[in-house]
Scaffold this motif. Sequence first.
Motif, mmCIF file in Angstrom:
data_model
loop_
_atom_site.group_PDB
_atom_site.id
_atom_site.type_symbol
_atom_site.label_atom_id
_atom_site.label_comp_id
_atom_site.label_asym_id
_atom_site.label_seq_id
_atom_site.Cartn_x
_atom_site.Cartn_y
_atom_site.Cartn_z
ATOM 1 N N TYR A 11 15.164 62.436 -81.390
ATOM 2 C CA TYR A 11 16.614 62.226 -81.342
ATOM 3 C C TYR A 11 17.000 60.978 -82.140
ATOM 4 O O TYR A 11 17.903 61.017 -82.977
ATOM 5 C CB TYR A 11 17.067 62.099 -79.888
ATOM 6 N N ASN A 15 19.148 60.446 -85.552
ATOM 7 C CA ASN A 15 20.310 59.557 -85.481
ATOM 8 C C ASN A 15 20.243 58.514 -86.597
ATOM 9 O O ASN A 15 21.223 58.288 -87.315
ATOM 10 C CB ASN A 15 20.363 58.890 -84.113
ATOM 11 N N MET A 75 26.986 63.590 -84.497
ATOM 12 C CA MET A 75 26.387 63.145 -83.243
ATOM 13 C C MET A 75 26.676 64.115 -82.102
ATOM 14 O O MET A 75 25.824 64.320 -81.236
ATOM 15 C CB MET A 75 26.860 61.734 -82.893
ATOM 16 N N ASN A 76 27.854 64.719 -82.084
ATOM 17 C CA ASN A 76 28.133 65.729 -81.067
ATOM 18 C C ASN A 76 27.182 66.910 -81.215
ATOM 19 O O ASN A 76 26.676 67.442 -80.219
ATOM 20 C CB ASN A 76 29.584 66.195 -81.145
ATOM 21 N N LYS A 77 26.936 67.324 -82.459
ATOM 22 C CA LYS A 77 25.995 68.409 -82.708
ATOM 23 C C LYS A 77 24.584 68.005 -82.287
ATOM 24 O O LYS A 77 23.863 68.777 -81.646
ATOM 25 C CB LYS A 77 26.021 68.782 -84.189
ATOM 26 N N ASP A 79 23.741 65.708 -80.073
ATOM 27 C CA ASP A 79 23.710 65.609 -78.613
ATOM 28 C C ASP A 79 23.515 66.971 -77.967
ATOM 29 O O ASP A 79 22.745 67.118 -77.021
ATOM 30 C CB ASP A 79 24.982 64.950 -78.086
ATOM 31 N N ARG A 80 24.234 67.974 -78.475
ATOM 32 C CA ARG A 80 24.076 69.336 -77.936
ATOM 33 C C ARG A 80 22.664 69.865 -78.208
ATOM 34 O O ARG A 80 22.068 70.515 -77.352
ATOM 35 C CB ARG A 80 25.118 70.275 -78.518
ATOM 36 N N GLU A 81 22.150 69.574 -79.406
ATOM 37 C CA GLU A 81 20.818 70.045 -79.787
ATOM 38 C C GLU A 81 19.738 69.491 -78.855
ATOM 39 O O GLU A 81 18.799 70.197 -78.493
ATOM 40 C CB GLU A 81 20.526 69.632 -81.231
ATOM 41 N N ASN A 85 24.505 65.834 -74.351
ATOM 42 C CA ASN A 85 25.955 65.758 -74.529
ATOM 43 C C ASN A 85 26.639 65.459 -73.211
ATOM 44 O O ASN A 85 26.091 65.666 -72.135
ATOM 45 C CB ASN A 85 26.491 67.052 -75.149
ATOM 46 N N GLU A 86 27.871 64.972 -73.309
ATOM 47 C CA GLU A 86 28.611 64.529 -72.126
ATOM 48 C C GLU A 86 29.541 65.600 -71.565
ATOM 49 O O GLU A 86 30.243 65.358 -70.618
ATOM 50 C CB GLU A 86 29.421 63.288 -72.480
ATOM 51 N N ASP A 87 29.527 66.772 -72.166
ATOM 52 C CA ASP A 87 30.420 67.843 -71.695
ATOM 53 C C ASP A 87 29.977 68.427 -70.389
ATOM 54 O O ASP A 87 28.912 68.459 -69.962
ATOM 55 C CB ASP A 87 30.500 68.971 -72.736
#
Length: 87
Positions: A11, A15, A75-77, A79-81, A85-87
């Motif tokens: 990760y 990043n 970064m959203n992508k 995070d999901r990978e 992610n914060e969702d």
Amino acid sequence: MNKIQSKNSAYWKKNLQTLVLLLSVWFAVSFGCGIFLTDFLNQFKLGGYPLGFWFAQQGSLFTFILLIFLYVIRMNKLDREFGVNED
């Protein structure tokens, strides 16, 4: 190294690759177009101003703001990978 450490390492590697790429683009635009290529770019006009001057005054700022949005999307992508992610 266990699985979690390996995942964290991957990760952060992605990043940092993203950061290096985006900061390199910003450096190229702000220093390259705003300082090093100013004489060449001043042959062209944008809004009545020499393009080299425009890049030195406005272009690097607009580029930086665009790169911030690209960083957020990336970064959203990422995070999901990696499932952080914060969702």
